[in-house]
Design a protein around this motif. Structure first.
Motif, PDB file in Angstrom:
ATOM      1  N   ASP B 122       1.502 -44.177  18.324  1.00 14.13           N
ATOM      2  CA  ASP B 122       1.068 -45.496  18.792  1.00 14.13           C
ATOM      3  C   ASP B 122      -0.334 -45.478  19.378  1.00 14.13           C
ATOM      4  O   ASP B 122      -1.006 -46.494  19.440  1.00 14.13           O
ATOM      5  CB  ASP B 122       2.038 -46.018  19.858  1.00 14.13           C
ATOM      6  N   LYS B 123      -0.742 -44.319  19.867  1.00 14.48           N
ATOM      7  CA  LYS B 123      -2.082 -44.190  20.429  1.00 14.48           C
ATOM      8  C   LYS B 123      -2.781 -43.038  19.737  1.00 14.48           C
ATOM      9  O   LYS B 123      -2.901 -41.939  20.284  1.00 14.48           O
ATOM     10  CB  LYS B 123      -2.000 -43.909  21.931  1.00 14.48           C
ATOM     11  N   PRO B 124      -3.205 -43.259  18.507  1.00 17.77           N
ATOM     12  CA  PRO B 124      -3.700 -42.137  17.708  1.00 17.77           C
ATOM     13  C   PRO B 124      -5.117 -41.681  18.057  1.00 17.77           C
ATOM     14  O   PRO B 124      -5.614 -40.732  17.471  1.00 17.77           O
ATOM     15  CB  PRO B 124      -3.656 -42.686  16.275  1.00 17.77           C
ATOM     16  N   ASP B 125      -5.729 -42.330  19.050  1.00 14.43           N
ATOM     17  CA  ASP B 125      -7.162 -42.114  19.262  1.00 14.43           C
ATOM     18  C   ASP B 125      -7.562 -40.718  19.701  1.00 14.43           C
ATOM     19  O   ASP B 125      -8.730 -40.361  19.627  1.00 14.43           O
ATOM     20  CB  ASP B 125      -7.696 -43.121  20.283  1.00 14.43           C
ATOM     21  N   LEU B 158      -4.559 -41.555  10.047  1.00 11.33           N
ATOM     22  CA  LEU B 158      -3.642 -40.448   9.779  1.00 11.33           C
ATOM     23  C   LEU B 158      -3.937 -39.343  10.777  1.00 11.33           C
ATOM     24  O   LEU B 158      -5.031 -38.787  10.795  1.00 11.33           O
ATOM     25  CB  LEU B 158      -3.854 -39.933   8.349  1.00 11.33           C
ATOM     26  N   ILE B 159      -2.968 -39.026  11.645  1.00  8.22           N
ATOM     27  CA  ILE B 159      -3.294 -38.037  12.682  1.00  8.22           C
ATOM     28  C   ILE B 159      -2.872 -36.625  12.316  1.00  8.22           C
ATOM     29  O   ILE B 159      -3.316 -35.676  12.933  1.00  8.22           O
ATOM     30  CB  ILE B 159      -2.715 -38.417  14.069  1.00  8.22           C
ATOM     31  N   ALA B 328      -2.769 -31.224  13.277  1.00  8.68           N
ATOM     32  CA  ALA B 328      -3.676 -32.313  13.604  1.00  8.68           C
ATOM     33  C   ALA B 328      -4.973 -31.743  14.155  1.00  8.68           C
ATOM     34  O   ALA B 328      -5.008 -30.615  14.646  1.00  8.68           O
ATOM     35  CB  ALA B 328      -3.025 -33.228  14.634  1.00  8.68           C
ATOM     36  N   VAL B 329      -6.034 -32.532  14.053  1.00  9.62           N
ATOM     37  CA  VAL B 329      -7.325 -32.118  14.594  1.00  9.62           C
ATOM     38  C   VAL B 329      -7.623 -32.993  15.813  1.00  9.62           C
ATOM     39  O   VAL B 329      -7.819 -34.201  15.671  1.00  9.62           O
ATOM     40  CB  VAL B 329      -8.451 -32.277  13.555  1.00  9.62           C
ATOM     41  N   PRO B 330      -7.618 -32.427  16.999  1.00 11.66           N
ATOM     42  CA  PRO B 330      -7.900 -33.241  18.189  1.00 11.66           C
ATOM     43  C   PRO B 330      -9.365 -33.671  18.225  1.00 11.66           C
ATOM     44  O   PRO B 330     -10.234 -32.931  17.761  1.00 11.66           O
ATOM     45  CB  PRO B 330      -7.570 -32.304  19.352  1.00 11.66           C
ATOM     46  N   LYS B 331      -9.616 -34.851  18.794  1.00 12.40           N
ATOM     47  CA  LYS B 331     -10.994 -35.351  18.878  1.00 12.40           C
ATOM     48  C   LYS B 331     -11.868 -34.436  19.716  1.00 12.40           C
ATOM     49  O   LYS B 331     -13.078 -34.447  19.611  1.00 12.40           O
ATOM     50  CB  LYS B 331     -10.986 -36.755  19.501  1.00 12.40           C
ATOM     51  N   GLN B 332     -11.236 -33.673  20.618  1.00 11.20           N
ATOM     52  CA  GLN B 332     -12.026 -32.794  21.484  1.00 11.20           C
ATOM     53  C   GLN B 332     -12.613 -31.608  20.735  1.00 11.20           C
ATOM     54  O   GLN B 332     -13.453 -30.899  21.279  1.00 11.20           O
ATOM     55  CB  GLN B 332     -11.182 -32.307  22.662  1.00 11.20           C
TER      56      GLN B 332
END
Lengths: 319, 444
Positions: B122-125, B158-159, B328-332
């Motif tokens: 729900d919060k894929p950001d 797609l996370i 998954a690839v984290p934004k960090q």
């Protein structure tokens, strides 16, 4: 801390009999004035970074609906109101206090008796005194694993022993009383010797003359112990009591190791032995309700403060 | 407990320093020390000295990627891969929480179990949209529902990319079955239990033979398996509404499980406990529902001396999936592009086949499932059981099971309620009511 601070501040006037050159004097004045603060700064800096900051930050988090996916809405005190109505939290608090009593009272009584024995002139006194310290050298996790096996339902030693007396095997994890006893026994085993050594140190600083005078007055061993030893080591008793209380409120690893399986953090099928520290961990890191977990953390802090204040009031009144 | 030690240390009186002329010097040294401490908190140093880009992959349990890393590094000279593995999933979860909350430490690729990915969807950001990195081309390669589990509701983010699916089998001890006068051949054993009712009947037969072992390890495992076979959703409906008390699937899985507890089939040995681990070796239970990823665990716990004693048969009821993961690839991550490429490499059909051969993690990529190398793969530890075929049959024609946001905590609580029934602490009805109440409070 405050005591040391005032003591170590040098009496400035007397130390400067002749005037130094202006620049040097300024430096020297800054030096005498601020150096002491600089010396004590490391403690306060570290305390601020690792003590105050997490405390304040936790309070901030506890006022949010904070989940694994990040910070959510500001909810004010909603987490706390939910917490007050949360039966699982109160259950955990009762468990913690119950185990606190079961782990502290026998521990300190046995430690006192042990210290009195060690205070006699014994053969190999140092060896024996070091011996009682051994349990705290062991790792909590190892103790937890070994005791978990002792209290195993099917093949545990505890059930084997009571079986000798014809008692039916006990499922130690299934009931509150049995799990509390099992966990308290781990804590007692580990910390009794430590407290005994503290009492022993306090006992050895009691002047011998008091005992001599008592003996002349015809006091027996027990009377001497009751009227001289115990009152004289009061500060040590208070110290161990407060420290045990704080540690008992933070009880975590022993019950966690005692629990079973992937959801051991729940402390039993009906939360028979879940402590508040475990409940905090479960909420924050298992259910990922970070805000709620922080609220639990703050409640633990407040309860510890409360208990410490009670301890303090009692000791001030009677001391 | 450390509080005691800290107390003790700080109770020691601070030694007074009187050497005045040393003071400025000491102050400088002190300031230096403080700055050095402060500096320690800085960067993570993910560039190695060689000028290569290091990609950190965070995993739990066993993903079986060692050979794939070597292959990828050989093909991409500028890339170095470091896997940081945490053996127990239970230990991995809190760490994951910390990495995501603090915005650092998650590395470049994180493994997410299906129950966890449902929390993020729900919060894929916090995760890189893999569609931005060309993952869209892979859509047709995966089991459709596996793909959708990692896709946001609007279909634009797609996370994660699927790794394995927890295809179901039923593991059993041949020596205990023999002792109980039951067939030991896996074909015949599979025929013993077309349904869970037949499984129950077999269990009663087994128990009557008094082998000293329980029929299965714990009710929680059986319940899980039955539950995941029941339909397309469990505790939540697809609108994320909690339906634990109105979804007949949940209650029927519960009732069937309770029936088996009442019949005395459960060994009441909590899964993942030391006794459970030892049980594989000692043979304290005769069967356990085993998703593909559990074979590695059984082999490890039962040890080489029990090779060939455990075997795998068809699971009662229809095919089912339990568990399974994503990358998954984290934004960090500072190397999102490279990380996304690596994630694609590890999860494509070839990568999944390799991981299956290494650790029995059953693939979620269609081509890998149909790959003859997977289909014909036999596991020597389990009497050369054709695990590729057994799990493959269980995966095909599967319907996706929607899990919902608080699936894991709710599942934990239902599991605890079942343990309370096993312990005789609660009657089944009381335990059910408690599980429902707990679920509602978790989902609040």
């Amino acid at each position: 801390m405050a005591l040391h601070l005032t003591k170590s501040r040098p009496p400035t006037a007397d130390l400067h009999p002749e005037p130094a050159p202006p620049r040097g004097r300024l430096l020297s004045r800054i030096d005498t004035r601020w150096s002491p603060y600089l010396f004590i700064a490391p403690f306060f800096v570290i305390f601020a970074v690792f003590g105050i900051y997490p405390l304040v930050y936790t309070a901030w988090v506890s006022m949010h609906d904070w989940e694994i996916a990040g910070k959510g809405e500001f909810v004010g005190l909603a987490n706390y109101t939910a917490l007050f109505a949360d039966a699982d939290f109160w259950n955990a608090l009762v468990n913690t206090l119950g185990m606190l009593v079961l782990a502290t009272v026998p521990q300190l009584v046995i430690a006192l008796a042990l210290a009195a024995l060690l205070n006699q002139s014994l053969r190999g006194a140092t060896f024996l005194r070091m011996g009682v310290l051994i349990p705290i050298v062991t790792s909590v996790a190892a103790v937890g694993i070994v005791f978990s096996q002792i209290y195993d339902r099917d093949v545990g030693m505890a059930n084997g022993l009571i079986g000798l007396f014809g008692i039916e095997p006990i499922d130690w994890r299934a009931d509150k009383w049995s799990s509390w006893i099992a966990i308290s026994s781990m804590v007692n085993w580990r910390w009794t010797g430590y407290n005994a050594i503290i009492y022993l140190a306090a006992m050895q600083s009691i002047p011998r003359e008091l005992y001599e005078a008592a003996r002349i007055d015809g006091a027996g061993w027990l009377r001497q112990f009751r009227s001289i030893t115990v009152p004289m080591i009061r500060p040590a008793v208070i110290f161990t009591l407060i420290v045990s209380t704080i540690a008992g409120m933070q009880l975590f690893t022993e019950p966690l190791m005692f629990g079973q399986g992937a959801y051991a953090i729940s402390g039993g099928s009906l939360r028979q032995f879940q402590t508040v520290a475990m409940y905090m961990f479960e909420k924050a890191f298992r259910d990922f309700d970070y805000g709620y977990g922080s609220a639990v953390a703050w409640m633990i802090f407040l309860v510890i403060m409360l208990l410490t204040a009670v301890n303090f009031l009692i000791t001030r009144k009677r001391g | 407990m450390s509080a005691r030690l800290i107390r003790r240390r700080s109770a020691r009186p601070v030694r007074r320093m009187s050497a005045r002329r040393l003071r400025p010097l000491a102050a400088v040294a002190l300031a230096g020390a403080l700055m050095a401490t402060a500096a320690c908190g800085g960067g993570e140093g993910d560039e190695s000295g060689s000028g290569k880009t290091t990609l950190v992959v965070k995993t739990f349990a066993q993903f079986g990627y060692e050979d794939l890393y070597k292959e990828y590094e050989a093909a991409h000279p500028g890339i170095e891969i470091k896997e940081e593995n945490i053996a127990q999933f239970g230990d991995y979860l809190p760490k994951l929480q910390q990495w995501m909350a603090s915005g650092s430490g998650a590395g470049d690729i994180v493994a997410l179990e299906e129950g966890v990915i449902s929390k993020f969807i729900d919060k894929p950001d916090q995760f890189v949209n893999l569609l931005d990195h060309g993952a869209g081309d892979m859509e047709g390669e995966f089991l459709d529902w596996k793909w959708k589990q990692a896709l946001s509701a609007d279909g634009k983010h797609l996370i994660g990319l699927g790794t394995d699916v927890g295809a179901q089998g039923m593991c059993y001890r041949t020596d205990l079955f023999k002792k109980a006068g039951l067939p030991t051949d896996r074909e015949e054993v599979g025929k013993l239990w077309p349904t869970w009712d037949d499984f129950l009947a077999t269990g009663e037969k087994f128990t009557k033979a008094k082998t000293g072992a329980a029929f299965f390890d714990s009710a929680g495992m059986v319940y899980q398996n039955i539950l995941m076979q029941q339909g397309d959703h469990t505790y939540y409906d697809t609108d994320n509404k909690l339906v634990i008390d109105s979804n007949p699937a949940v209650k029927s899985a519960w009732d069937q499980t309770v029936e088996m507890i009442d019949a005395g089939l459960s060994g009441e040995i909590t899964a993942w406990s030391p006794q459970w681990n030892a049980g594989f070796k000692k043979g304290t239970f005769a069967t356990i529902p085993c998703p593909s990823w559990m074979l590695g665990t059984i082999e490890k716990q039962a040890g080489p001396e029990n090779a060939g004693k455990w075997d795998v048969a068809k699971v009662p009821g229809n095919g089912a999936v339990r568990g399974g993961s994503f990358l998954a690839v984290p934004k960090q991550s500072k190397h999102q592009k490279e990380a996304a490429e690596l994630a694609k490499f590890l999860t494509d059909a070839k990568g999944q086949t390799s991981a299956f051969k290494a650790k029995s993690n059953f693939p979620s990529a269609l081509k890998a499932i149909d790959d003859p190398a997977v289909q014909s793969f036999t596991n020597p530890y389990f009497n050369n059981a054709p695990v590729g075929k057994i799990f493959g049959e269980s995966v095909k024609g599967l319907k996706p099971v929607y899990l919902g946001p608080e699936n894991t905590p709710i599942n934990d609580r239902v599991g605890q309620a079942l343990i309370a029934v096993e312990q005789g602490k609660l009657k089944p009805d009381e335990a059910w009511d408690k599980a429902v109440d707990d679920a509602k409070s978790v989902a609040r």
